[in-house]
Design a protein around this motif. Structure first.
Motif, PDB file in Angstrom:
ATOM      1  N   HIS A  83       0.658  -1.261  -0.010  1.00 53.49           N
ATOM      2  CA  HIS A  83      -0.023   0.061   0.057  1.00 53.49           C
ATOM      3  C   HIS A  83       0.816   1.324   0.063  1.00 53.49           C
ATOM      4  N   PHE A  84       1.983   1.139   0.653  1.00 53.64           N
ATOM      5  CA  PHE A  84       2.752   2.486   0.702  1.00 53.64           C
ATOM      6  C   PHE A  84       3.996   2.553   0.127  1.00 53.64           C
ATOM      7  N   GLY A  85       4.627   1.401  -0.404  1.00 53.21           N
ATOM      8  CA  GLY A  85       5.748   1.411  -1.013  1.00 53.21           C
ATOM      9  C   GLY A  85       6.892   1.087  -0.413  1.00 53.21           C
ATOM     10  N   TYR A  86       8.072   1.926  -0.676  1.00 47.80           N
ATOM     11  CA  TYR A  86       9.296   1.373   0.214  1.00 47.80           C
ATOM     12  C   TYR A  86       9.450   2.569   1.335  1.00 47.80           C
ATOM     13  N   LYS A 160      -4.703   5.344   6.739  1.00 50.15           N
ATOM     14  CA  LYS A 160      -5.843   4.864   5.867  1.00 50.15           C
ATOM     15  C   LYS A 160      -5.147   4.607   4.269  1.00 50.15           C
ATOM     16  N   LYS A 161      -5.880   3.528   3.736  1.00 53.84           N
ATOM     17  CA  LYS A 161      -5.547   3.111   2.306  1.00 53.84           C
ATOM     18  C   LYS A 161      -5.824   4.305   1.573  1.00 53.84           C
ATOM     19  N   SER A 162      -5.047   4.452   0.674  1.00 54.24           N
ATOM     20  CA  SER A 162      -5.236   5.472  -0.435  1.00 54.24           C
ATOM     21  C   SER A 162      -4.124   5.076  -1.562  1.00 54.24           C
ATOM     22  N   ASN A 163      -4.263   5.803  -2.593  1.00 52.49           N
ATOM     23  CA  ASN A 163      -3.290   5.617  -3.842  1.00 52.49           C
ATOM     24  C   ASN A 163      -2.137   6.440  -3.434  1.00 52.49           C
ATOM     25  N   LYS A 164      -1.370   6.260  -2.380  1.00 49.44           N
ATOM     26  CA  LYS A 164      -0.205   6.752  -2.033  1.00 49.44           C
ATOM     27  C   LYS A 164       1.148   6.497  -2.455  1.00 49.44           C
ATOM     28  N   ARG A 165       1.740   7.588  -2.876  1.00 49.48           N
ATOM     29  CA  ARG A 165       3.137   7.485  -3.312  1.00 49.48           C
ATOM     30  C   ARG A 165       4.095   8.281  -2.409  1.00 49.48           C
ATOM     31  N   GLY A 166       5.046   7.331  -1.693  1.00 47.23           N
ATOM     32  CA  GLY A 166       5.859   8.233  -0.997  1.00 47.23           C
ATOM     33  C   GLY A 166       7.295   8.187  -1.053  1.00 47.23           C
ATOM     34  N   GLU A 261      11.186  12.667  -6.328  1.00 50.24           N
ATOM     35  CA  GLU A 261      10.913  11.030  -6.337  1.00 50.24           C
ATOM     36  C   GLU A 261       9.372  10.612  -6.346  1.00 50.24           C
ATOM     37  N   VAL A 262       8.546  11.282  -5.841  1.00 53.73           N
ATOM     38  CA  VAL A 262       7.243  10.939  -5.673  1.00 53.73           C
ATOM     39  C   VAL A 262       6.539  11.310  -7.192  1.00 53.73           C
ATOM     40  N   SER A 263       7.064  12.155  -7.748  1.00 52.28           N
ATOM     41  CA  SER A 263       6.802  12.723  -8.907  1.00 52.28           C
ATOM     42  C   SER A 263       6.973  11.740 -10.353  1.00 52.28           C
TER      43      SER A 263
END
Ligand SMILES: Cc1cc2nc3c(=O)[nH]c(=O)nc-3n(C[C@H](O)[C@H](O)[C@H](O)COP(=O)(O)OP(=O)(O)OC[C@H]3O[C@@H](n4cnc5c(N)ncnc54)[C@H](O)[C@@H]3O)c2cc1C
Length: 264
Positions: A83-86, A160-166, A261-263
Motif C-alpha cells: 500500500h505505501f511502497g518502500y 488509511k489506504k489510498s493511492n499513496k506514493r511516498g 521522487e514521488v513525481s
C-alpha cells in the motif's frame, strides 16, 4: 542501570492500563531498548509483550499496526509495502541493526514522540492516526503537538489506504547514527504532504510548502521553491549532529529530492 520492583505481563490492554494507573512508579515496557539506556528504578514494570498488540492487519479501508509490532516487522511487512511502497521500510532501515529492530517497538516509538524519530516523520506524512486506550483515536499530528506525555497505553497506529506514493529521505553522519534531518513526502488523491523531522525537534508538517505545491503542480522548479518555503517556515535547531543553519540548507535539498521522487 535500570531495576524493577515488581514485573507483570498483562494479557490484555485493559489489564495493562489498570496496572499503569494503580501505581505512580508503574511503567510500560515495549521492547525495552530505550528504557534500558537510562538509570532508574521502576516500581512496577508492565511488559506489554503478552497483551495482544503485535499485529499488522488489513482492516478494510485502513491498515492497523499494533503497538508491540517490532520495527523489523514494520520494515518488512508485505501489506505495508503493497500500500505505501518502500517509504516505511526506508524510514527504519537505518536504525542500528536488525537485532535492535527485532526488539524495539513502533508503539513505544510513537508514544515517546522522540524528535529524532524516523518512523514518526514517515507516519506523519502518511496522515496516520493513533489509538490510545483512554484517549481514543486521534490524528498523529495532534498527538505530536501535545506538550508532555499522557498516562495512557498506545494500542495501535492506523493508516488509511489510498493511492499513496511516498518518499523518505534522510542524512546521517554515518549509516546508523541518529538523523541530522529526515523528510517524508506523500502524494495521494488529497494532495502532497511534507513532513520534516530531526530538526532536531519533533516532526512537523511544512504547511506553507504543501499549500504552495498543491496549488501549482509538481515540476523541478516548483519542487525547489517548495524546499525553500519549507526551509523558511519551520524552526531548525542545533545539536551535536548539525547546526540549525546546516539543517535549514539541508531541508531544501531533501524536500526537493523527495518531491521529485514521488513525481516519477
Ligand atoms: C541505541 C539506539 C539507537 C536508536 N537510533 C534510532 C534512530 O536512529 N532513529 C529512530 O527513529 N529511532 C532510534 N532509536 C529508537 C528506537 O527506534 C525506538 O523508538 C526506541 O528503542 C523505543 O522503542 P522500545 O520498544 O525499545 O521502547 P521502550 O524502551 O520499551 O519504551 C520507551 C518508552 O515508551 C513507553 N511505552 C512503551 N510502549 C508503550 C505503549 N504501547 N504505550 C505507551 N507507552 C509506551 C515506555 O514506558 C517508555 O517510556 C534508537 C534506540 C536505541 C536504543
Amino acid at each position: 542501570m535500570i531495576t524493577f520492583g515488581d514485573y507483570i505481563q498483562p494479557k490484555s490492554v485493559d489489564e495493562a492500563y489498570e496496572s499503569l494507573i494503580s501505581k505512580k512508579s508503574a511503567r510500560l515496557i515495549g521492547g525495552g531498548c530505550f528504557l534500558r539506556m537510562g538509570n532508574r528504578r521502576i516500581g512496577l514494570a508492565i511488559d506489554l509483550s503478552q497483551a495482544g498488540l503485535d499485529y499488522i492487519k488489513d482492516a478494510g479501508e485502513e491498515i492497523e499496526i499494533g503497538a508491540m509490532t517490532s520495527l523489523r516487522s514494520f520494515e518488512t511487512s508485505e501489506l505495508l509495502k503493497e500500500h505505501f511502497g518502500y517509504m516505511i521500510g526506508d524510514s527504519v532501515k537505518h536504525i542500528i541493526g536488525v537485532q535492535l529492530r527485532n526488539i524495539a517497538t513502533i508503539g513505544a516509538t510513537v508514544y515517546s514522540k522522540y524528535g529524532f524519530s524516523d518512523p514518526i516523520t514517515a507516519l506523519l506524512a502518511l496522515d496516520a492516526d493513533i489509538c490510545l486506550y483512554q484517549g481514543g483515536r486521534m490524528a498523529l499530528g495532534d498527538f505530536l503537538k501535545e506538550v508532555g506525555h499522557r498516562r495512557d497505553v498506545l494500542e495501535k497506529i492506523i493508516i488509511k489506504k489510498s493511492n499513496k506514493r511516498g518518499s523518505f529521505q534522510t542524512l546521517r553522519n554515518s549509516q546508523v547514527d541518529y538523523a541530522i534531518l529526515s523528510v517524508a513526502v506523500v502524494d495521494d488523491e488529497k494532495g502532497i504532504r511534507i513532513s520534516i523531522g530531526a530538526r532536531p525537534g519533533r516532526a512537523a508538517l511544512a504547511i506553507k510548502a504543501m499549500e504552495y505545491i498543491n496549488s501549482k503542480g509538481l515540476c523541478e522548479e516548483i519542487a525547489s521553491k517548495a524546499g525553500e518555503i519549507a526551509a523558511e517556515e519551520l524552526h531548525y535547531g542545533s545539536n551535536n549532529r548539525g547546526s540549525g543553519a546546516y539543517r535549514k540548507e539541508l531541508s531544501k535539498i531533501l524536500v526537493k529530492r523527495a518531491l521529485l521522487e514521488v513525481s516519477k
